[in-house]
Write an enzyme that holds these catalytic residues in place. Structure first.
Site, short mmCIF file in Angstrom:
data_model
loop_
_atom_site.label_atom_id
_atom_site.label_comp_id
_atom_site.label_asym_id
_atom_site.label_seq_id
_atom_site.Cartn_x
_atom_site.Cartn_y
_atom_site.Cartn_z
N TYR A 71 -57.51 60.32 4.16
CA TYR A 71 -56.97 61.67 4.31
C TYR A 71 -57.59 62.36 5.52
O TYR A 71 -56.92 63.04 6.29
CB TYR A 71 -57.22 62.51 3.05
N PHE A 123 -34.69 74.98 26.09
CA PHE A 123 -34.34 73.93 25.13
C PHE A 123 -34.21 74.61 23.77
O PHE A 123 -34.92 75.57 23.46
CB PHE A 123 -35.36 72.78 25.08
N THR A 124 -33.36 74.11 22.93
CA THR A 124 -32.95 74.80 21.70
C THR A 124 -34.14 75.14 20.80
O THR A 124 -34.38 76.31 20.48
CB THR A 124 -31.96 73.92 20.92
N ASP A 214 -43.90 70.97 28.34
CA ASP A 214 -43.16 70.20 27.33
C ASP A 214 -43.01 68.80 27.91
O ASP A 214 -42.15 68.55 28.76
CB ASP A 214 -41.78 70.84 27.08
N LYS A 257 -39.50 60.60 21.79
CA LYS A 257 -38.76 60.19 22.98
C LYS A 257 -39.59 59.20 23.76
O LYS A 257 -39.73 58.05 23.36
CB LYS A 257 -38.38 61.43 23.81
N ARG A 381 -23.54 69.60 23.98
CA ARG A 381 -24.57 70.36 24.67
C ARG A 381 -23.86 71.45 25.48
O ARG A 381 -23.94 71.49 26.72
CB ARG A 381 -25.41 69.47 25.59
N PHE A 448 -25.83 74.13 16.01
CA PHE A 448 -25.16 72.88 16.38
C PHE A 448 -25.47 71.76 15.38
O PHE A 448 -24.72 70.83 15.24
CB PHE A 448 -25.58 72.45 17.80
C1 LIG Z 1 -37.30 68.59 25.56
C2 LIG Z 1 -37.47 68.65 24.09
C3 LIG Z 1 -36.61 67.97 23.22
O1 LIG Z 1 -35.61 67.23 23.75
C4 LIG Z 1 -36.81 68.07 21.81
C5 LIG Z 1 -35.92 67.45 20.87
N1 LIG Z 1 -34.84 66.89 21.33
C6 LIG Z 1 -33.87 66.32 20.63
C7 LIG Z 1 -33.92 66.20 19.15
C8 LIG Z 1 -32.73 65.81 21.38
O2 LIG Z 1 -31.80 65.25 20.76
O3 LIG Z 1 -32.74 65.97 22.63
C9 LIG Z 1 -37.89 68.87 21.33
C10 LIG Z 1 -38.17 69.06 19.84
O4 LIG Z 1 -38.79 67.91 19.38
P1 LIG Z 1 -38.59 67.38 17.87
O5 LIG Z 1 -37.14 66.98 17.77
O6 LIG Z 1 -38.96 68.50 16.92
O7 LIG Z 1 -39.52 66.19 17.78
C11 LIG Z 1 -38.71 69.50 22.24
N2 LIG Z 1 -38.51 69.39 23.59
#
Ligand SMILES: CC1=C(O)/C(=C\N=C(/C)C(=O)O)C(COP(=O)(O)O)=CN1
Length: 456
Positions: A71, A123-124, A214, A257, A381, A448
Site C-alpha cells: 500500500y 484542451f477540454t 501538459d 498517450k 473535435r 461530447f
Molecule cells: C493534451 C491532453 C489530452 O489529450 C488529454 C486526454 N486526451 C484524450 C482522452 C484524447 O482522446 O485526446 C488529457 C487528459 O488526460 P486523461 O484522459 O485524463 O488521462 C490531458 N491533456
C-alpha cells in the site's frame, strides 16, 4: 530511398471484425450518433483516441508481473519516480490515475477565483479544471493554429505579444501560471518550437509567472523539433524531451498517450512546498502519494513505457504512420488539417460538409457517416467538443470543426491505414448526402462524451 517498417514484430494479436452495414446503421442510431457511445465490439478500426489504446511491449508486460502491491512505498513507485527524474528532469512526482486527475490537483492548488490561465489553445479537461477552480482560460496560441490549411511548422507556438498584453491588462498576480501543451491536440497535434518555448520562458521569468507543461505528447513534439527546427537534426529525442521540460516549472501528464500505458498519469513539480500540498491533495482524491490510483504493476509498466517513448525508432515509426495516412488523404484531395499532426489526422468537416452550418454539428455528422461506411471509429473535435460559454450559455463556435482519426501506438498496420483512407474517400465522394444532427440529450460537463443526437 528504401521503404522502412515498424521496429517491432507482433507476438500477440487481438482479433477484430467488421459487423455488417445494417448492424452498423443500427449501432450508431442506438449510440445516438455519438461514436463515444458505441460498443468496442461494434467497431472495426478504433481511431477514437490514442489515449490508453496503445500496445504495450513485452518488457512492459514483464513489468506487470513485477507489481509490488504494497500500500505504501511500492518499489514500482520509486522506479517510476526515477524514470521521471531521469527522462523529464522534474524533481518531485505525484502519481495520479490519469491526466485529468493531475489537472484537477494543480488547478485547485494554483488558481484563485477570477484568475486567468493563458495557454496554447484549449484542451477540454484542462480548461474545465481551470474553470472549476475559478479561472478563465485565455488562448495565446498563434493565429495560424486556427487555420486548418496554414502550413506553419510550429502551430503550437505562443503569440508572446498576446501574452504580454494579457499580463499588462490583468496584472501578473491574476495569472497563476501559463499552461503550455506540447503537441497541441485540438490544433491537430501541432508542435511548439524550442525557440518559442525559450522566448516564453524569458517572458514569464520577467513577470515571475510559472509555466505548467501538459507533457502528454512531449516525445511527439520533440520528434517534430528534430525534423523541423534548425540545430536539432542530430540531437537525440531523449535530450530534446529533457530540454523542453527544463524550460518549465512543472507538468501534468496523461501517461496513456506517449508513455505507452493503458492507465496512468502524474503531476511533476520542482517546487517542494507545492509538491507537499499536491501530496496532501492526492491522498484525498487518488490514493496514497506513492500510488495515486495506480496499481504497482501499472507504475512499473509506466516507468518502462517512459524509456520506450523516447526511442528514436519507435517515435519515427509512430509519427511516420500518422504521416502516411495523412499523405494518402491529401493525395485523395480530402481537406485535412495541415501540416499532418503527430497523433492523428484531422478531417476538416467544415470544408467537407459546407452545406451544414455549425449548429447542424458537421464534425459529429461526419464521424457518424464514417463509422457507418466502414466501422472506423473517429472522434468529433468541433463545436460539440468546444462546449458552451460559461457566461452566456451559448455554444462556443471554434474555427476548427474537425473529425480526428487518432492512431493508437503500435496497434495497427499500414493495411489498416489504407482501409481507413479508402473509407474516408468513399464518404467524401458521397458527402452531399451527409445530413446534419441536433442535440437530443446534453450533459452539463464535457458534453461530447455522453451527448446523444438526432438527425435533422
Ligand atoms: C493534451 C491532453 C489530452 O489529450 C488529454 C486526454 N486526451 C484524450 C482522452 C484524447 O482522446 O485526446 C488529457 C487528459 O488526460 P486523461 O484522459 O485524463 O488521462 C490531458 N491533456
Amino acid at each position: 530511398n528504401r521503404s522502412w517498417a515498424e521496429p517491432y514484430r507482433i507476438k500477440m494479436v487481438e482479433p477484430v471484425k467488421m459487423i455488417s452495414r445494417e448492424e452498423r446503421e443500427e449501432a450508431i442510431k442506438e449510440a445516438g450518433y455519438n461514436t463515444f457511445l458505441l460498443r468496442s465490439d461494434e467497431v472495426y478500426i478504433d481511431l477514437l483516441t490514442d489515449s490508453g489504446t496503445s500496445a504495450m511491449s513485452d518488457r512492459q508486460w514483464a513489468g506487470m508481473m513485477m507489481g509490488d502491491e504494497a500500500y505504501a512505498g511500492s518499489r514500482n513507485f520509486y522506479n517510476l519516480e526515477e524514470a521521471i527524474q531521469e527522462y523529464y528532469g522534474y524533481d518531485y512526482v505525484v502519481p495520479t490515475h490519469q491526466g485529468r486527475a493531475a489537472e484537477h490537483i494543480i488547478s485547485q492548488l494554483l488558481i484563485k477565483e477570477g484568475d486567468y490561465v493563458p495557454g496554447n489553445m484549449y484542451f477540454t479537461t484542462t480548461k474545465l479544471h481551470q474553470e472549476l477552480a475559478g479561472g478563465t482560460f485565455t488562448d495565446i496560441i498563434i493565429d495560424e493554429a486556427h487555420d486548418p490549411e496554414n502550413e506553419h511548422p510550429f502551430k503550437a507556438n505562443v503569440n508572446l505579444e498576446k501574452l504580454e498584453n494579457l499580463i499588462k491588462e490583468k496584472g501578473a498576480d491574476r495569472i497563476p501560471y501559463v499552461s503550455i501543451a506540447t503537441s497541441v491536440n485540438m490544433a491537430g497535434g501541432q508542435p511548439i518550437s524550442m525557440k518559442n518555448l525559450k522566448a516564453l520562458r524569458a517572458l514569464t521569468n520577467k513577470y515571475d509567472i510559472p509555466i505548467i507543461h501538459d507533457m502528454t505528447r512531449v516525445a511527439e513534439n520533440a520528434y517534430f523539433i528534430k525534423q523541423r527546427e534548425e540545430g536539432y537534426e542530430d540531437v537525440p529525442i531523449k535530450e530534446i524531451v529533457h530540454k523542453i521540460c527544463s524550460l518549465t516549472d512543472g507538468a501534468t501528464m496523461s501517461a496513456k498517450k506517449d508513455a505507452l500505458v493503458n492507465i496512468g498519469g502524474f503531476l511533476a513539480l520542482n517546487d517542494k512546498k507545492l509538491y507537499e500540498q499536491a501530496q496532501n491533495m492526492v491522498v484525498v482524491y487518488e490514493g496514497l502519494h506513492t500510488y495515486g490510483g495506480m496499481a504497482g504493476r501499472d507504475m512499473e509498466a509506466l516507468a518502462i513505457g517512459i524509456t520506450e517513448s523516447v526511442d528514436e525508432d519507435h517515435i519515427r515509426a509512430r509519427v511516420g504512420q500518422v504521416q502516411y495516412l495523412g499523405e494518402r488523404l491529401i493525395e485523395m484531395g480530402i481537406p485535412v488539417v495541415r501540416p499532418i499532426g503527430s497523433h492523428g489526422v484531422f478531417l476538416n468537416a467544415k470544408k467537407i460538409l459546407p452545406h451544414l452550418s455549425q449548429d447542424e454539428l458537421p464534425a459529429q455528422a461526419l464521424a457518424a457517416a464514417l463509422y457507418v461506411d466502414s466501422g472506423v471509429r473517429s472522434m468529433e473535435r468541433g463545436v460539440v467538443s468546444a462546449g458552451r460559454n460559461q457566461e452566456t450559455g451559448e455554444h462556443n463556435y471554434p474555427a476548427l470543426e474537425l473529425v480526428r482519426l487518432t492512431i493508437p501506438r503500435r496497434a495497427y498496420t499500414q493495411a489498416h491505414m489504407d482501409v481507413v483512407a479508402e473509407s474516408v474517400e468513399a464518404v467524401y465522394k458521397n458527402r452531399e448526402n451527409v445530413s446534419g444532427l441536433a442535440f437530443d440529450y446534453e450533459p452539463e460537463y464535457l458534453r461530447f462524451f455522453q451527448s446523444r443526437f438526432k438527425k435533422v
